[in-house]
Design a protein around this motif. Structure first.
Motif, short mmCIF file in Angstrom:
data_model
loop_
_atom_site.label_atom_id
_atom_site.label_comp_id
_atom_site.label_asym_id
_atom_site.label_seq_id
_atom_site.Cartn_x
_atom_site.Cartn_y
_atom_site.Cartn_z
N ALA A 170 5.79 43.17 6.90
CA ALA A 170 4.53 42.43 6.80
C ALA A 170 4.32 41.89 5.39
O ALA A 170 3.91 40.74 5.21
CB ALA A 170 3.37 43.35 7.20
N LYS A 171 4.62 42.68 4.39
CA LYS A 171 4.47 42.25 3.00
C LYS A 171 5.47 41.16 2.65
O LYS A 171 5.14 40.19 1.95
CB LYS A 171 4.63 43.44 2.06
CG LYS A 171 4.41 43.11 0.59
CD LYS A 171 4.56 44.35 -0.28
CE LYS A 171 4.34 44.00 -1.75
NZ LYS A 171 4.51 45.20 -2.62
N ALA A 172 6.71 41.31 3.12
CA ALA A 172 7.74 40.31 2.83
C ALA A 172 7.38 38.95 3.41
O ALA A 172 7.59 37.91 2.77
CB ALA A 172 9.08 40.78 3.37
N LEU A 173 6.82 38.94 4.61
CA LEU A 173 6.41 37.68 5.22
C LEU A 173 5.22 37.08 4.47
O LEU A 173 5.15 35.86 4.27
CB LEU A 173 6.04 37.91 6.69
CG LEU A 173 7.22 38.07 7.65
CD1 LEU A 173 6.74 38.60 8.99
CD2 LEU A 173 7.96 36.75 7.82
N LYS A 196 9.18 36.41 1.00
CA LYS A 196 10.36 37.00 0.37
C LYS A 196 11.17 37.78 1.40
O LYS A 196 11.62 38.90 1.15
CB LYS A 196 9.94 37.91 -0.79
CG LYS A 196 9.30 37.18 -1.96
CD LYS A 196 8.98 38.14 -3.08
CE LYS A 196 8.38 37.40 -4.29
NZ LYS A 196 8.05 38.33 -5.40
N LEU A 197 11.39 37.16 2.54
CA LEU A 197 12.05 37.85 3.63
C LEU A 197 13.50 38.20 3.28
O LEU A 197 13.93 39.35 3.43
CB LEU A 197 12.01 36.99 4.90
CG LEU A 197 12.18 37.72 6.23
CD1 LEU A 197 11.05 38.69 6.45
CD2 LEU A 197 12.26 36.72 7.37
N ALA A 198 14.25 37.23 2.79
CA ALA A 198 15.67 37.48 2.45
C ALA A 198 15.80 38.52 1.36
O ALA A 198 16.67 39.41 1.42
CB ALA A 198 16.33 36.17 2.03
N GLU A 199 14.94 38.44 0.33
CA GLU A 199 15.00 39.39 -0.77
C GLU A 199 14.71 40.81 -0.30
O GLU A 199 15.34 41.77 -0.74
CB GLU A 199 14.02 38.99 -1.88
CG GLU A 199 14.38 37.70 -2.59
CD GLU A 199 13.76 36.48 -1.92
OE1 GLU A 199 13.48 36.54 -0.69
OE2 GLU A 199 13.56 35.46 -2.62
N TRP A 200 13.75 40.93 0.61
CA TRP A 200 13.39 42.26 1.10
C TRP A 200 14.53 42.88 1.89
O TRP A 200 14.89 44.05 1.69
CB TRP A 200 12.13 42.18 1.96
CG TRP A 200 11.74 43.51 2.55
CD1 TRP A 200 11.31 44.61 1.86
CD2 TRP A 200 11.77 43.88 3.93
NE1 TRP A 200 11.05 45.65 2.74
CE2 TRP A 200 11.32 45.22 4.01
CE3 TRP A 200 12.10 43.21 5.10
CZ2 TRP A 200 11.21 45.90 5.22
CZ3 TRP A 200 11.99 43.88 6.31
CH2 TRP A 200 11.56 45.22 6.36
N TYR A 201 15.13 42.11 2.78
CA TYR A 201 16.26 42.63 3.55
C TYR A 201 17.42 43.02 2.64
O TYR A 201 18.11 44.01 2.90
CB TYR A 201 16.72 41.62 4.60
CG TYR A 201 15.94 41.68 5.88
CD1 TYR A 201 16.19 42.67 6.82
CD2 TYR A 201 14.95 40.75 6.17
CE1 TYR A 201 15.47 42.75 8.01
CE2 TYR A 201 14.22 40.80 7.35
CZ TYR A 201 14.50 41.81 8.27
OH TYR A 201 13.79 41.88 9.44
#
Length: 203
Positions: A140-143, A147-152
């Motif tokens: 939820a925070k990454a979206l 920063k979706l790619a960075e979080w993964y």
């Protein structure tokens, strides 16, 4: 008098019809809102926690979905198959597509952070505990922060050994695609101990 009653009935029917027309697909009312009742009984605790963190706002617009698809395309670098999380194209239906993408996103995040297989479910006993990770809150925070790619990328082990293993897996996977099989290496005999004679060949 009859005219008055007829108008009253028409008004009553119109008012009664309003809630009925709004009881369809929640995405028909507000495409950006997810109805808790639409998740179904098979929804995991992570799925519900994810939407609670987002205050039940839908997550996957075109940009976010594209980023997620790119992230899933990199599953092979972690020894995983993309199809484990999302088979083929997502459904066309808005509600089904939203939930399918959310389940895939959370399952892949959990596999990276905690491992795909549960050691307790394996036949041999393993004493290493699985890491704990709040994948619902993290997603939820990454979206929210885009920063979706960075979080993964931050979820798997951040060690040189893991990176070397990932690169080796990809290298042999490419060899397998080209040659059809991974070549077998030579099995070397153990070096003899100091002062000992080398083992004689078997007859």
């Amino acid at each position: 008098m009859r005219v008055h009653i007829g108008i009253g009935k028409a008004v009553a029917l119109a008012l009664f019809a309003l809630p009925l027309t709004s009881c369809g697909n929640p995405f028909d009312r507000d495409p950006k809102q997810v109805d808790a009742g639409s998740l179904g009984k098979d929804a995991s605790a992570d799925v519900r926690a994810f939407y609670e963190a987002r205050q039940w706002q839908a997550a996957w617009d075109g940009k976010a979905e594209k980023q997620l698809q790119q992230v899933l395309d990199g599953a092979a670098s972690h020894g995983l198959k993309r199809e484990l999380f999302l088979k083929g194209a997502p459904p066309e239906d808005k509600q089904s597509r939203e939930l399918a993408l959310t389940k895939a996103a959370l399952a892949y995040a959990s596999a990276l952070a905690r491992g795909y297989s549960d050691p307790k479910a394996l036949p041999r006993p393993y004493t290493v505990s699985r890491p704990k990770a709040d994948v619902a809150g993290g997603l939820a925070k990454a979206l929210q922060e885009d920063k979706l790619a960075e979080w993964y990328a931050s979820l798997p082990p951040q060690t040189d050994e893991y990176r070397a293993l990932s690169q080796a897996f990809l290298r042999y996977a490419r060899l397998n695609d080209v040659k059809g099989s991974v070549p077998e290496g030579r099995r070397s005999s153990p070096a003899p101990a100091t002062g000992a004679s080398p083992p004689s060949p078997r007859r």
